[in-house]
Design an enzyme around this catalytic site. Structure first.
Site, PDB file in Angstrom:
ATOM      1  CB  CYS A 136      -0.931  -0.010   1.207  1.00  0.00           C
ATOM      2  SG  CYS A 136      -2.002   1.430   1.280  1.00  0.00           S
ATOM      3  CB  CYS A 139      -0.627   2.588   3.948  1.00  0.00           C
ATOM      4  SG  CYS A 139      -2.084   1.827   3.272  1.00  0.00           S
ATOM      5  CG  ASP A 140       3.087   1.358   4.600  1.00  0.00           C
ATOM      6  OD1 ASP A 140       2.637   1.902   5.614  1.00  0.00           O
ATOM      7  OD2 ASP A 140       2.891   0.165   4.316  1.00  0.00           O
TER       8      ASP A 140
END
Ligand code: NDP
Length: 312
Positions: A136, A139-140
Site C-alpha cells: 500500500c 499508506c506507507d
C-alpha cells in the site's frame, strides 16, 4: 447444534465492519460481528495512518482498529473472534456457520470481509513485511521520503502507486514481468513522463534483500537470463487484490474480479437483506475512510430494511 437468531450479523473486523457495528448498535439492532482471521483487517499490517481525519499527528493502524472495536463494544455490539465457515443466503433468515459448529440465523447480513493484497509468495518478501515490504503506497509511501523504492506490477494500480511515490521518493523502479504495461494509456503516459520512474522490463523478482534494518535491495531475473541486484529501501507490491467474496458469490452478484456489486450509492446487493461494505465491494478507493463510510451506509440500509419488514 445450537442456533442463534439475530437481527443483524456483520462479518468482518475492519473499518467497514466496526463502523457498521457502531451504527447498528446505536439503532438498536443488537449486532453481532465476527472478526475473521485478521481482526482489525488490512490496516493492522501498516504502520502509521496519517490520512484518517481526526488524528492530527496520525495514528497507528492497530490503535485505530482497536479503538473502533472498543467504541463498537461500548455502544453494545457483540464483537466475537471467529471465522464464517459456511453461508446459505437462499432464503431469510440467512444461515451462517461460524468456525464449523456455531449456527446463526440472521435477518440481515452485512458482508465486510475486505480484500487481500496479492503478494508474490517469496519467503524473503514475507520476512520483510512491515520492514520495507508493503502492498500500500498510499499508506506507507510517506516513510520513504527522498529514498529509492520499487513497485512490482504493470497495471493501473502499479502506475498510480509509482506516480504517487515519485512525488515523495528520489527514485522509483517499476518491476514489470513483460515488455508491456497492462495499465490504461493515460496511466502509462503519466509514468513515461515522470523522469524519476525507471521501468525494469521483463523482470521477475527472485528475492528481496535486506538486513536487520529492513530492505536494502532486490534480486531480479530478466527474461534474457541475467540475474542482477538493485539497491532499494522499499518494495511495494501492486499486483492486484482478491476481494474476499467467494463464500457469498453463489447468491450475491459479483463483478468479473469478484467484487460484490452494490446498487447505486447504497450498500444493497441483489439479495434483499444482504448488504456489502468496505473493500469487498470497492475496487476503486480501498481507503480506511471510504470503508468506514460504507459500513455506516450498510448499517443504515440494514435498519431501513428491518423497518420495512416490520422486524424492528
Ligand atoms: P491488474 O490485474 O490490472 O494488474 C496487475 C499487474 O500485476 C499486471 O501488470 C500483472 O502483469 C502484474 N502481476 C500479476 N501477478 C504478478 C506476479 N506474480 N509477478 C509480477 N507481476 C504480476 O491489477 P490492478 O490492481 O492494477 O488493477 C485492478 C483493476 O482496478 C483494473 O481493472 C484497473 O484498471 C483498476 N484500477 C483503475 C485505476 C484508475 O482508473 N485510476 C487505478 C487502479 C486500479 P501482467 O500484465 O503480465 O499480467
Amino acid at each position: 447444534m445450537d442456533m442463534e437468531h439475530l437481527k443483524c450479523l456483520i462479518i468482518g473486523g475492519g473499518p467497514a465492519g466496526y463502523t457498521a457495528a457502531i451504527y447498528a448498535s446505536r439503532s438498536g439492532l443488537s449486532p453481532v460481528l465476527y472478526e475473521g482471521i485478521q481482526p482489525g483487517g488490512q490496516l493492522t499490517t501498516t504502520t502509521d495512518i496519517e490520512n484518517y481525519p481526526g488524528f492530527e499527528n496520525g495514528i497507528s493502524g492497530q490503535v485505530l482498529m482497536d479503538t473502533m472495536k472498543a467504541q463498537a463494544i461500548r455502544l453494545g455490539a457483540d464483537v466475537r473472534g471467529g471465522t464464517v465457515s459456511a453461508a446459505d443466503l437462499s432464503s431469510r433468515p440467512f444461515r451462517v456457520t461460524v468456525d464449523g459448529d456455531h449456527e446463526i440465523a440472521a435477518e440481515t447480513l452485512i458482508i465486510a470481509t475486505g480484500a487481500t493484497a496479492k503478494y508474490l509468495g517469496l519467503p524473503s518478501e514475507e520476512a520483510f513485511k512491515g520492514m520495507g515490504v508493503s502492498a500500500c503506497a498510499t499508506c506507507d509511501g510517506f516513510f520513504y521520503r527522498k529514498k529509492t523504492v520499487a513497485v512490482v506490477g504493470g497495471g493501473d494500480t502499479a502506475c498510480e502507486e509509482a506516480t504517487y511515490l515519485s512525488t515523495i521518493c528520489s527514485k522509483v523502479y517499476m518491476i514489470v514481468r513483460r515488455d508491456v504495461l497492462r495499465a490504461s494509456t493515460a496511466m502509462q503516459e503519466r509514468v513515461m513522463n515522470t523522469p524519476n520512474i525507471e521501468i525494469l522490463w521483463n523482470c521477475n523478482t527472485q528475492e528481496v534483500l535486506g538486513d536487520g534494518s529492513g530492505v536494502t535491495g532486490v534480486r531480479l531475473l530478466r527474461k534474457d537470463g541475467e540475474v542482477f541486484d538493485v539497491a532499494i529501501d522499499g518494495f511495494f507490491l501492486a499486483i492486484g487484490h482478491h476481494p474476499n467474496s467467494e463464500m457469498f458469490s453463489r447468491w450475491v452478484n459479483v463483478n468479473e474480479e469478484g467484487y460484490i456489486i452494490t446498487e447505486d450509492k447504497t450498500s444493497r446487493t441483489n439479495v434483499d437483506g444482504v448488504f456489502a461494505a468496505g473493500d469487498v465491494q470497492d475496487p476503486l478507493y480501498r481507503q480506511a475512510i471510504t470503508a468506514a463510510a460504507s459500513g455506516c451506509r450498510a448499517a443504515l440500509d440494514a435498519e431501513r430494511f428491518l423497518i420495512s419488514q416490520k422486524l424492528i
